[in-house]
Scaffold this motif. Sequence first.
Motif, mmCIF file in Angstrom:
data_model
loop_
_atom_site.group_PDB
_atom_site.id
_atom_site.type_symbol
_atom_site.label_atom_id
_atom_site.label_comp_id
_atom_site.label_asym_id
_atom_site.label_seq_id
_atom_site.Cartn_x
_atom_site.Cartn_y
_atom_site.Cartn_z
ATOM 1 N N GLU A 1 11.102 -7.419 3.924
ATOM 2 C CA GLU A 1 10.132 -7.284 2.843
ATOM 3 C C GLU A 1 8.915 -6.473 3.297
ATOM 4 O O GLU A 1 8.388 -5.653 2.543
ATOM 5 C CB GLU A 1 9.698 -8.671 2.352
ATOM 6 N N LEU A 2 8.478 -6.695 4.528
ATOM 7 C CA LEU A 2 7.332 -5.961 5.065
ATOM 8 C C LEU A 2 7.650 -4.471 5.199
ATOM 9 O O LEU A 2 6.824 -3.624 4.854
ATOM 10 C CB LEU A 2 6.925 -6.552 6.418
ATOM 11 N N LEU A 3 8.845 -4.139 5.672
ATOM 12 C CA LEU A 3 9.231 -2.730 5.781
ATOM 13 C C LEU A 3 9.274 -2.064 4.406
ATOM 14 O O LEU A 3 8.831 -0.918 4.253
ATOM 15 C CB LEU A 3 10.584 -2.591 6.472
ATOM 16 N N LYS A 4 9.771 -2.773 3.407
ATOM 17 C CA LYS A 4 9.800 -2.207 2.048
ATOM 18 C C LYS A 4 8.386 -1.982 1.525
ATOM 19 O O LYS A 4 8.105 -0.980 0.878
ATOM 20 C CB LYS A 4 10.604 -3.116 1.117
ATOM 21 N N ARG A 5 7.487 -2.919 1.812
ATOM 22 C CA ARG A 5 6.103 -2.762 1.380
ATOM 23 C C ARG A 5 5.442 -1.570 2.091
ATOM 24 O O ARG A 5 4.772 -0.747 1.454
ATOM 25 C CB ARG A 5 5.314 -4.037 1.663
ATOM 26 N N LEU A 6 5.661 -1.453 3.403
ATOM 27 C CA LEU A 6 5.080 -0.326 4.156
ATOM 28 C C LEU A 6 5.657 1.005 3.685
ATOM 29 O O LEU A 6 4.939 2.005 3.619
ATOM 30 C CB LEU A 6 5.325 -0.516 5.652
ATOM 31 N N GLU A 7 6.937 1.021 3.345
ATOM 32 C CA GLU A 7 7.556 2.243 2.814
ATOM 33 C C GLU A 7 6.850 2.658 1.527
ATOM 34 O O GLU A 7 6.492 3.826 1.354
ATOM 35 C CB GLU A 7 9.049 2.014 2.566
ATOM 36 N N ALA A 8 6.629 1.702 0.639
ATOM 37 C CA ALA A 8 5.983 2.012 -0.643
ATOM 38 C C ALA A 8 4.534 2.447 -0.443
ATOM 39 O O ALA A 8 4.061 3.372 -1.105
ATOM 40 C CB ALA A 8 6.048 0.787 -1.560
ATOM 41 N N GLU A 9 3.818 1.803 0.486
ATOM 42 C CA GLU A 9 2.399 2.099 0.691
ATOM 43 C C GLU A 9 2.155 3.410 1.430
ATOM 44 O O GLU A 9 1.125 4.054 1.221
ATOM 45 C CB GLU A 9 1.737 0.963 1.479
ATOM 46 N N THR A 10 3.075 3.810 2.308
ATOM 47 C CA THR A 10 2.807 4.968 3.173
ATOM 48 C C THR A 10 3.664 6.186 2.868
ATOM 49 O O THR A 10 3.469 7.233 3.491
ATOM 50 C CB THR A 10 2.995 4.597 4.654
ATOM 51 N N ALA A 11 4.599 6.088 1.929
ATOM 52 C CA ALA A 11 5.543 7.189 1.676
ATOM 53 C C ALA A 11 4.847 8.492 1.326
ATOM 54 O O ALA A 11 5.337 9.569 1.671
ATOM 55 C CB ALA A 11 6.529 6.801 0.577
ATOM 56 N N GLU A 12 3.695 8.429 0.675
ATOM 57 C CA GLU A 12 2.980 9.635 0.261
ATOM 58 C C GLU A 12 1.888 10.043 1.241
ATOM 59 O O GLU A 12 1.179 11.024 1.007
ATOM 60 C CB GLU A 12 2.376 9.427 -1.137
ATOM 61 N N SER A 13 1.738 9.314 2.339
ATOM 62 C CA SER A 13 0.685 9.625 3.312
ATOM 63 C C SER A 13 0.962 10.947 4.009
ATOM 64 O O SER A 13 2.109 11.280 4.298
ATOM 65 C CB SER A 13 0.592 8.523 4.376
ATOM 66 N N ALA A 14 -0.104 11.685 4.308
ATOM 67 C CA ALA A 14 0.037 12.963 5.006
ATOM 68 C C ALA A 14 0.632 12.746 6.394
ATOM 69 O O ALA A 14 1.503 13.492 6.829
ATOM 70 C CB ALA A 14 -1.314 13.650 5.115
ATOM 71 N N GLU A 15 0.121 11.739 7.103
ATOM 72 C CA GLU A 15 0.717 11.381 8.391
ATOM 73 C C GLU A 15 0.987 9.886 8.397
ATOM 74 O O GLU A 15 0.073 9.074 8.408
ATOM 75 C CB GLU A 15 -0.181 11.755 9.568
ATOM 76 N N ARG A 16 2.256 9.561 8.393
ATOM 77 C CA ARG A 16 2.642 8.157 8.332
ATOM 78 C C ARG A 16 2.501 7.496 9.693
ATOM 79 O O ARG A 16 2.692 8.141 10.728
ATOM 80 C CB ARG A 16 4.077 8.047 7.829
ATOM 81 N N PRO A 17 2.182 6.209 9.699
ATOM 82 C CA PRO A 17 2.098 5.527 10.985
ATOM 83 C C PRO A 17 3.488 5.322 11.576
ATOM 84 O O PRO A 17 4.480 5.252 10.856
ATOM 85 C CB PRO A 17 1.463 4.177 10.623
ATOM 86 N N ALA A 18 3.536 5.237 12.894
ATOM 87 C CA ALA A 18 4.770 4.829 13.559
ATOM 88 C C ALA A 18 4.838 3.310 13.461
ATOM 89 O O ALA A 18 3.905 2.614 13.860
ATOM 90 C CB ALA A 18 4.762 5.267 15.019
ATOM 91 N N VAL A 19 5.916 2.792 12.899
ATOM 92 C CA VAL A 19 6.093 1.347 12.762
ATOM 93 C C VAL A 19 7.004 0.883 13.879
ATOM 94 O O VAL A 19 8.096 1.425 14.074
ATOM 95 C CB VAL A 19 6.685 0.991 11.383
ATOM 96 N N LEU A 20 6.536 -0.112 14.632
ATOM 97 C CA LEU A 20 7.305 -0.657 15.751
ATOM 98 C C LEU A 20 7.545 -2.137 15.494
ATOM 99 O O LEU A 20 6.589 -2.896 15.314
ATOM 100 C CB LEU A 20 6.528 -0.447 17.055
ATOM 101 N N VAL A 21 8.806 -2.546 15.460
ATOM 102 C CA VAL A 21 9.164 -3.958 15.291
ATOM 103 C C VAL A 21 9.599 -4.476 16.658
ATOM 104 O O VAL A 21 10.538 -3.969 17.252
ATOM 105 C CB VAL A 21 10.307 -4.144 14.272
ATOM 106 N N ASP A 22 8.913 -5.505 17.150
ATOM 107 C CA ASP A 22 9.217 -6.053 18.475
ATOM 108 C C ASP A 22 9.127 -7.570 18.407
ATOM 109 O O ASP A 22 8.039 -8.110 18.223
ATOM 110 C CB ASP A 22 8.217 -5.496 19.486
ATOM 111 N N CYS A 23 10.234 -8.295 18.508
ATOM 112 C CA CYS A 23 11.558 -7.767 18.733
ATOM 113 C C CYS A 23 12.523 -8.441 17.766
ATOM 114 O O CYS A 23 12.247 -9.520 17.265
ATOM 115 C CB CYS A 23 11.962 -7.935 20.180
ATOM 116 N N LEU A 24 13.646 -7.792 17.542
ATOM 117 C CA LEU A 24 14.587 -8.278 16.530
ATOM 118 C C LEU A 24 15.433 -9.449 16.997
ATOM 119 O O LEU A 24 15.928 -10.218 16.178
ATOM 120 C CB LEU A 24 15.457 -7.122 16.049
ATOM 121 N N THR A 25 15.609 -9.630 18.299
ATOM 122 C CA THR A 25 16.329 -10.833 18.732
ATOM 123 C C THR A 25 15.450 -12.073 18.559
ATOM 124 O O THR A 25 15.966 -13.157 18.284
ATOM 125 C CB THR A 25 16.842 -10.695 20.181
ATOM 126 N N LEU A 26 14.127 -11.914 18.672
ATOM 127 C CA LEU A 26 13.250 -13.042 18.335
ATOM 128 C C LEU A 26 13.290 -13.316 16.835
ATOM 129 O O LEU A 26 13.309 -14.474 16.417
ATOM 130 C CB LEU A 26 11.811 -12.754 18.776
#
Length: 198
Positions: A70-95
Amino acid sequence: MRVLITGGARSGKSGFAEAYARKLSKRGVYIATSQAWDDEMRERTEHHRLTREQSGYAWETIEEPYAVAELLKRLEAETAESAERPAVLVDCLTLWLTNHMLRLEEGETEGTARIDAVRLHDEVDKLVEAVAGYTGPLLLVTNEVGSGIVPAYPLGRRFRDEAGRLNRKLAAVCRQALLVVAGIPLDLKAHAFQLEED
């Protein structure tokens, strides 16, 4: 660009992921999936947060142990039109996987905990779909847990199997899949053997 970064414990995968994020964008969003259940984990979490703050890189840290899709979908919607999008780092998926497995425990059956497999696979599928739909720089840190000994208890074996399945699904939707060994990142997709079609 979607990148899966895997490796063993203390292999250097998180440090590499943070360095890679700095190459991809001038700012980053760090999605931390850990939960501090004890003093040692609280100290570890605080140390990592302070290290990021002192790095000189503009990290925004979001603690999210469950709703990463849900957070990734929200960030996609909020930043898709940004001139320079932030690098999103998820740490970690096994947790993240551990959090869901513990949340979905059905209780004790013949002395072993059972997991609601349907709900767990639904959560994994939601995450994979959100990753596949993310169009900005996205780095996913996970652990390679299938190369060691077979766990002695059922929940440990289940976790190992589910982590392997999760990593395979994510690697399939990522442009790069990197294995970090002894601090050295290896590009798995660049060296992948391709079976010829019959």
